[in-house]
Design a protein around this motif. Structure first.
Motif, PDB file in Angstrom:
ATOM      1  N   GLN A 136     -51.833  73.285  49.443  1.00 37.34           N
ATOM      2  CA  GLN A 136     -50.800  73.678  48.463  1.00 37.34           C
ATOM      3  C   GLN A 136     -51.161  73.191  47.063  1.00 37.34           C
ATOM      4  O   GLN A 136     -50.870  73.853  46.067  1.00 37.34           O
ATOM      5  CB  GLN A 136     -49.436  73.108  48.868  1.00 37.34           C
ATOM      6  CG  GLN A 136     -48.878  73.750  50.126  1.00 37.34           C
ATOM      7  CD  GLN A 136     -47.509  73.201  50.494  1.00 37.34           C
ATOM      8  OE1 GLN A 136     -47.098  72.148  50.008  1.00 37.34           O
ATOM      9  NE2 GLN A 136     -46.798  73.913  51.349  1.00 37.34           N
ATOM     10  N   PRO A 161     -51.737  76.676  44.829  1.00 38.96           N
ATOM     11  CA  PRO A 161     -50.260  76.768  44.794  1.00 38.96           C
ATOM     12  C   PRO A 161     -49.766  78.218  44.909  1.00 38.96           C
ATOM     13  O   PRO A 161     -48.638  78.458  45.343  1.00 38.96           O
ATOM     14  CB  PRO A 161     -49.903  76.150  43.431  1.00 38.96           C
ATOM     15  CG  PRO A 161     -51.173  76.104  42.640  1.00 38.96           C
ATOM     16  CD  PRO A 161     -52.298  76.063  43.632  1.00 38.96           C
ATOM     17  N   THR A 190     -45.752  69.063  50.355  1.00 40.84           N
ATOM     18  CA  THR A 190     -45.531  69.521  48.985  1.00 40.84           C
ATOM     19  C   THR A 190     -46.869  69.435  48.234  1.00 40.84           C
ATOM     20  O   THR A 190     -47.728  68.627  48.594  1.00 40.84           O
ATOM     21  CB  THR A 190     -44.508  68.642  48.207  1.00 40.84           C
ATOM     22  OG1 THR A 190     -45.122  67.364  47.945  1.00 40.84           O
ATOM     23  CG2 THR A 190     -43.212  68.439  48.964  1.00 40.84           C
ATOM     24  N   PRO A 191     -47.026  70.242  47.174  1.00 39.20           N
ATOM     25  CA  PRO A 191     -48.267  70.151  46.399  1.00 39.20           C
ATOM     26  C   PRO A 191     -48.469  68.757  45.801  1.00 39.20           C
ATOM     27  O   PRO A 191     -49.604  68.296  45.683  1.00 39.20           O
ATOM     28  CB  PRO A 191     -48.073  71.193  45.286  1.00 39.20           C
ATOM     29  CG  PRO A 191     -46.985  72.098  45.756  1.00 39.20           C
ATOM     30  CD  PRO A 191     -46.127  71.298  46.683  1.00 39.20           C
ATOM     31  N   THR A 239     -57.503  76.484  55.997  1.00 38.73           N
ATOM     32  CA  THR A 239     -57.075  75.116  55.644  1.00 38.73           C
ATOM     33  C   THR A 239     -58.204  74.073  55.694  1.00 38.73           C
ATOM     34  O   THR A 239     -58.430  73.341  54.731  1.00 38.73           O
ATOM     35  CB  THR A 239     -55.911  74.667  56.561  1.00 38.73           C
ATOM     36  OG1 THR A 239     -54.778  75.504  56.288  1.00 38.73           O
ATOM     37  CG2 THR A 239     -55.522  73.219  56.331  1.00 38.73           C
ATOM     38  N   ILE A 283     -48.800  79.339  48.754  1.00 38.07           N
ATOM     39  CA  ILE A 283     -47.882  78.561  49.607  1.00 38.07           C
ATOM     40  C   ILE A 283     -47.036  79.525  50.444  1.00 38.07           C
ATOM     41  O   ILE A 283     -46.466  80.482  49.906  1.00 38.07           O
ATOM     42  CB  ILE A 283     -46.988  77.639  48.740  1.00 38.07           C
ATOM     43  CG1 ILE A 283     -47.860  76.585  48.046  1.00 38.07           C
ATOM     44  CG2 ILE A 283     -45.904  76.981  49.599  1.00 38.07           C
ATOM     45  CD1 ILE A 283     -47.123  75.687  47.065  1.00 38.07           C
TER      46      ILE A 283
END
Ligand code: ZN
Length: 248
Positions: free
Chosen positions: A177, A181, A222-223, A39, A184
């Motif tokens: 994310q 994507p 959320t993305p 991350t 996730i």
């Protein structure tokens, strides 16, 4: 421009126009049951690339492993000791300064790196002076923490309030994310999350933060949030990088 996709003549001509370089630095450490191990490095690298495009700066290779000793009781976490990290930073800066780079802007994705980075800067200035490096007194290092930019902090508060927490946060998970994507992850997360214990050793950390989160609710990410946070960070850090270049 990414340094590893440049040739040496391209770097040589870049140095005729600019002596600045951006170095993304992250960490390879657990981020709770749903956050990616990479991350901090993913966020730093993506934002640094964005700043590089916005400011026409060269972006160096991502320093993927940082100072994360307290996370190492969780599988997959890797850490440099502070003393090792200081030497890594010294070698990067000393080496690049020989070619004419003088402004080193570290875009950082991990709070645990900050104190070691600052110690590394002091050690580097000392070492450059000791070896009488050319332009030693002109070398400047600075850290830009994307997650501490005013606009990012405000947006994270607005989106998540006190569910942001301080590690494996929804804001950093949201940025990953947006960038990846396809990666996730979901897992059941307990609504009761540990927070507020001081950080000591790795085993003690795992005992007090059993799922790796620190006061955070990353299931809110959320993305689309990630895109907003990414854009705010790029804008803010681009301005700060240009200010840094233009200061004496
Ligand atoms: Zn993180």
């Amino acid at each position: 421009m990414l340094l590893h996709l440049c040739t040496w003549p391209e770097v040589e001509s870049y140095l005729e126009k600019s002596s600045g370089i951006i170095l993304p630095i992250g960490s390879t450490e657990q981020h709770g049951p749903t956050g990616l191990i990479g991350t901090d490095a993913i966020c730093a690298e993506a934002i640094a690339k964005g700043v590089g495009v916005a400011t026409q700066a060269i972006v160096g290779p991502t320093i993927n492993v940082g100072m994360a000793l307290h996370h190492t009781a969780f599988p997959g976490s890797i850490s440099l000791r502070p003393s090792t990290m200081i030497q890594v930073i010294q070698d990067y800066v000393t080496g690049l300064s020989k070619h004419g780079f003088t402004r080193f802007y570290f875009i950082n994705g991990h709070g645990g790196n900050i104190s070691t980075l600052k110690a590394a800067f002091s050690e580097t200035y000392y070492q450059l002076a000791q070896i009488n490096a050319p332009h030693a007194d002109k070398i400047r290092c600075r850290v830009g923490n994307w997650f501490m930019c005013g606009s990012v902090y405000k947006k994270a508060k607005e989106l998540y309030g006190n569910k942001e927490g301080s590690h494996a946060t929804p804001s950093e998970v949201a940025v990953t994310q947006y960038v990846y994507p396809e990666a996730i992850k979901t897992a059941p997360l307990d609504d009761n999350v540990a927070s507020g214990y001081p950080i000591y050793g790795a085993a003690d950390f795992r005992e007090h933060y059993p799922d790796g989160r620190m006061g955070s609710h990353p299931d809110l990410a959320t993305p689309e949030h990630g895109k907003q946070l990414y854009e705010l960070a790029v804008k803010d850090l681009s301005n700060r990088y240009l200010e840094f270049l233009n200061q004496d």
